[in-house]
Write an enzyme that holds these catalytic residues in place. Structure first.
Site, PDB file in Angstrom:
ATOM      1  CB  SER A   1     -23.094  12.867  41.016  1.00 48.32           C
ATOM      2  OG  SER A   1     -23.635  14.043  41.551  1.00 48.32           O
TER       3      SER A   1
ATOM      4  CB  VAL B   1     -28.869  14.908  41.493  1.00 43.91           C
ATOM      5  CG1 VAL B   1     -29.673  16.052  42.086  1.00 43.91           C
ATOM      6  CG2 VAL B   1     -29.720  13.659  41.460  1.00 43.91           C
ATOM      7  CB  CYS B   2     -24.261  17.636  41.033  1.00 46.50           C
ATOM      8  SG  CYS B   2     -24.159  16.558  42.422  1.00 46.50           S
ATOM      9  CB  SER B   3     -24.889  17.107  35.808  1.00 47.26           C
ATOM     10  OG  SER B   3     -24.130  16.103  36.395  1.00 47.26           O
TER      11      SER B   3
END
Lengths: 171, 153
Positions: free
Chosen positions: B41, B43-45
Site C-alpha cells: 500500500s 503510504v507503507c511503501s
C-alpha cells in the site's frame, strides 16, 4: 514539526532573499511527484518571487531512485559554478530521460566547465552537502518527497496547495 | 498499546522464508519496531523506503530496525526485493497478528497492524512508542529523538 536546522547560507536560495515568507522544499530529482511539483513551483515563483524566499534541500531516496543522488551531486557541482538553479530546472525538465550521461549533457548545455564539473561531482564536500540535507529532512520529519516547510513549519500539502496558500494570503 | 518502561514482549517470527528472528537475539542493542498495515500500500511503501535510507543513521545509535505486518514471509520477500530493502520485515502471520496484539498494535476491525513505532533499549525495555494515523507516514524524527535520549542516559 519544525525545520532543523533553519535556513542558512549553505542553502540554495531563489526569489527575494530578504523576504519574510520562506519556503523550503525537500526533493528528489528522480521522484515523479517532485517532477510534477516543479512547474507549479516555477509558476508560483514567477508570480510571488518578489515576496518569497525559496530554498531547495536534497532528499534523495537512493534505493528506489538510483539516479536521485547523482542528480543531486550534479546540481551541487553546478552550484560551484554558480548555476545551481539552472541545473535544478534542467534536471526536472528532463526527468523522464534522467541518466548519468544526461547530467553531463545538461552540464554541457549550461556551458559549465566540464572538466571541473566531472571532478567536482566526486568531491567529498558535495557528498557531505547532500547527506547534510538528507539528515536535516530526517530530523525535521520529512516523510516523503516533495515535503514543504513554510516559515520553518511542516506544510501539510503539495505544491498546488502551497500555490493556493500564497494566492489567498496575498489577495 | 505498550508504553515507555513496559517490557517489550519477546517473539520469534519469520524474517525470510527460511530464517526466523527473535527479539531476544538483540539484547545489548537498541531495536526499532515498526508495525505497519500492509506491504504494497502506498503510504507503507514510502515509510519503509524512508527507513531504508536511514539505516546508517540508526546504526550510529547502535539500533536495528524491523518492520512487522501480518503479510506472509513470501509477500514480504517480494515486497522487500521490489523496494530494495536492507532490513528485515517480519511476518506476524500465524497465528495472525499475535505479536501485534501483545504490543497493543493490532487493528481488529481491519485485521491489520496499526501504524505504530516502538524504540526498545538494550535491556529490552520500551523507551518510546508512537501510533500514527493509518494514512500518515510518521517519518523518522520521533525515532531519532528517542534514540538520542538513550545515548544521553
Amino acid at each position: 514539526m519544525l525545520l532543523k536546522p533553519a535556513v542558512d547560507n549553505h542553502d540554495h536560495v531563489q526569489g527575494n532573499t530578504t523576504a519574510d515568507l520562506i519556503i523550503v522544499e525537500f526533493g528528489d530529482y528522480q521522484c515523479p511527484h517532485c517532477g510534477a511539483a516543479h512547474p507549479i513551483i516555477k509558476e508560483m515563483m514567477n508570480k510571488f518571487g518578489s515576496q518569497t524566499k525559496f530554498v531547495f534541500r536534497n532528499f534523495p531516496l537512493t534505493e528506489i531512485h538510483p539516479l536521485a543522488r547523482p542528480a543531486a551531486l550534479a546540481a551541487e557541482a553546478a552550484a560551484l559554478q554558480n548555476r545551481f538553479w539552472e541545473m535544478h530546472d534542467a534536471i526536472f525538465e528532463h526527468q523522464p530521460f534522467l541518466a548519468e550521461n544526461l547530467l553531463l549533457q545538461l552540464a554541457g548545455k549550461l556551458q559549465l566547465n566540464i572538466d571541473q564539473f566531472r571532478k567536482d561531482i566526486h568531491q567529498s564536500a558535495l557528498a557531505a552537502k547532500v547527506d547534510g540535507d538528507f539528515e536535516s529532512g530526517m530530523r525535521s520529519g520529512v516523510n516523503g518527497t516533495p515535503s514543504f516547510f513554510v516559515n520553518g513549519k511542516k506544510f501539510d500539502g503539495g505544491a498546488g496547495d502551497l500555490f493556493e496558500l500564497l494566492q489567498s494570503s496575498t489577495e | 498499546m505498550l508504553q515507555k518502561k513496559d517490557v517489550a514482549p519477546d517473539f520469534t517470527l519469520h524474517a525470510t522464508p527460511d530464517q526466523k528472528i527473535s527479539l531476544s537475539e538483540f539484547k545489548g542493542r537498541n531495536v526499532i519496531l515498526a508495525f505497519y498495515p500492509a506491504d504494497w500500500s502506498p503510504v507503507c511503501s514510502d515509510q519503509m523506503a524512508l527507513y531504508n535510507e536511514m539505516l546508517k543513521y540508526f546504526k550510529q545509535y547502535d539500533a536495528e530496525i524491523m518492520g512487522i505486518s501480518v503479510d506472509s514471509k513470501w509477500c514480504h520477500l517480494a515486497f522487500s526485493q521490489s523496494r530494495n530493502l536492507h532490513f528485515p520485515l517480519l511476518a506476524d502471520f500465524e497465528p495472525k497478528g499475535e505479536v501485534a496484539k501483545k504490543y497493543g498494535a493490532y487493528n481488529e476491525a481491519e485485521g491489520e497492524c496499526n501504524r505504530v513505532l516502538f524504540v526498545i533499549n538494550k535491556e529490552g525495555i520500551i523507551e518510546w512508542s508512537y501510533q500514527s494515523p493509518i494514512a500518515i507516514n510518521p517519518g523518522a524524527d520521533g525515532i531519532l529523538e528517542a534514540l538520542e535520549s538513550l545515548i544521553k542516559k
